[in-house]
Design an enzyme around this catalytic site. Structure first.
Site, PDB file in Angstrom:
ATOM      1  CE  LYS A   1     -60.445   6.690  26.255  1.00 50.86           C
ATOM      2  NZ  LYS A   1     -59.697   6.720  25.003  1.00 50.86           N
TER       3      LYS A   1
ATOM      4  CE  LYS B   1     -60.038   7.747  18.042  1.00 53.53           C
ATOM      5  NZ  LYS B   1     -60.748   6.887  17.081  1.00 53.53           N
TER       6      LYS B   1
ATOM      7  CB  THR C   1     -58.342   8.057  22.074  1.00 50.15           C
ATOM      8  OG1 THR C   1     -58.239   7.314  20.861  1.00 50.15           O
ATOM      9  CG2 THR C   1     -59.324   9.211  21.887  1.00 50.15           C
TER      10      THR C   1
END
Ligand SMILES: NC(=O)C1=CN([C@@H]2O[C@H](COP(=O)(O)OP(=O)(O)OC[C@H]3O[C@@H](n4cnc5c(N)ncnc54)[C@H](OP(=O)(O)O)[C@@H]3O)[C@@H](O)[C@H]2O)C=CC1
Ligand SMILES: O=CC(=O)O
Length: 291
Positions: free
Chosen positions: A238, A170, A95
């Site tokens: 993150k 995502k 990701t």
């Protein structure tokens, strides 16, 4: 089909084991090479650099922690770029943000290779069970070639067009998930502090319009204040950070996501980054023992 696999963390290990179980030949590499041993016992081969894996395999998948790891494995000494060439495909399932995916894509293409970004939705257990949702974008011919592997890794693959769209999808999904986790956590504490039984709250939620697998899976462990890592909190933070940056680029105001990000940052500052992202629950003052 012979697959190279770079990165044997929670997700990379589960996906590689699953590929081996389904008869794929898998060659692995991990920065901490000792973590390859378990995979070798299950039949994987091991190489000492990402470049050596790419040299050996027509298709190489990466599953790495964050943008800096994804870039390092491609661009650093012994990295993917040293061996990628025409006829070889590189698939990054980490990701990351769209800029990182684009930088990697451009470099791979410049060497004649093919690139697909393919981040996944779903955590440790879906990875073990081959039930991930794959969000692919980039070279469509490569996407079609690796469908046999995607069919083992996931329950559904989406092809989303140009590189960057997989990363964006995502990040949007995980921005929603991180915000939901914070609301859920506050709800559990509010129920408890107002004299309700949190387990009954879980039962009520599970029967209504906002029932979802995340509340069902994480609720009981959160009540028990236990957070074994399936999706590490540092990675959720993150993702919130990268989603907020996407919001900045597109002038989208996201006050709820911003507040959720602050809670995840606070959790990291409390040393909870390696626990499951549900450990954000521990940031709530109400959970702390009285002085
Ligand atoms: N866990 C989950 O539920 C999910 C995670 N994701 C995403 O998948 C990715 C991997 O997650 P997960 O497996 O949980 O993470 P882990 O922290 O368990 O594993 C991270 C992996 O990245 C490697 N790594 C970290 N930094 C570097 C570096 N500088 N150079 C080379 N390798 C590096 C680690 O190597 P080493 O062993 O040496 O530390 C390890 O193999 C992340 O992007 C995450 O956001 C997506 C969906 C679900
Ligand atoms: O990225 C995490 C997930 O559960 O999906």
């Amino acid at each position: 089909m012979e697959i190279g696999f770079l990165g044997l963390g929670i997700m990379g290990k589960a996906i590689s084991v699953n590929l081996l179980r389904h008869g794929f030949k898998v060659t692995v590499w991990n920065r901490t090479l000792s973590k390859c041993g378990e995979l070798v016992e299950l039949g994987a081969s091991v190489e000492e650099t990402p470049a050596a894996v790419v040299k050996k395999c027509q298709y190489t998948i990466a599953m790495l922690s964050d943008p800096s790891a994804a870039l390092s494995v491609v661009f650093d000494k012994g990295g993917v770029l040293e061996q990628i060439s025409s006829g070889k495909g590189y698939i990054d399932m980490s990701t990351v943000d769209a800029d990182t995916a684009s930088k990697i894509s451009e470099a791979i293409l410049a060497k004649g290779g093919q690139f697909l970004e393919a981040p996944v939705s779903g955590s440790k257990k879906p990875a073990e069970d081959g039930q991930l949702v794959i969000l692919a974008a980039g070279n469509e011919a490569l996407y079609k070639e690796v469908i046999p592997a995607f069919n083992v890794i996931g329950k559904k693959s989406f092809y989303l067009g140009q590189v960057g769209n997989g990363a964006k999808m995502k990040l949007v999904v995980n921005m929603i998930m991180g915000s939901m986790m914070n609301a859920f956590s506050e709800g559990l504490v509010l129920a408890d502090r107002s004299g309700l039984e949190p387990q009954v709250l879980l039962d009520v939620l599970d029967l209504g319009g906002i029932a979802n697998p995340m509340f069902k899976l994480k609720g009981p462990t959160m009540i028990g204040r236990s957070y074994p890592p399936a999706f590490p909190l540092k990675h959720q933070q993150k993702d919130m950070r990268l989603a907020l940056a996407l919001g900045d680029e597109n002038a989208v105001s996201m006050p709820i996501a911003a507040a959720a990000n602050e809670a995840f940052k606070k959790a990291r500052s409390m040393g909870l980054g390696d626990l499951d992202f549900s450990a954000v629950h521990e940031t709530l003052e109400a959970l702390k023992p009285p002085h």
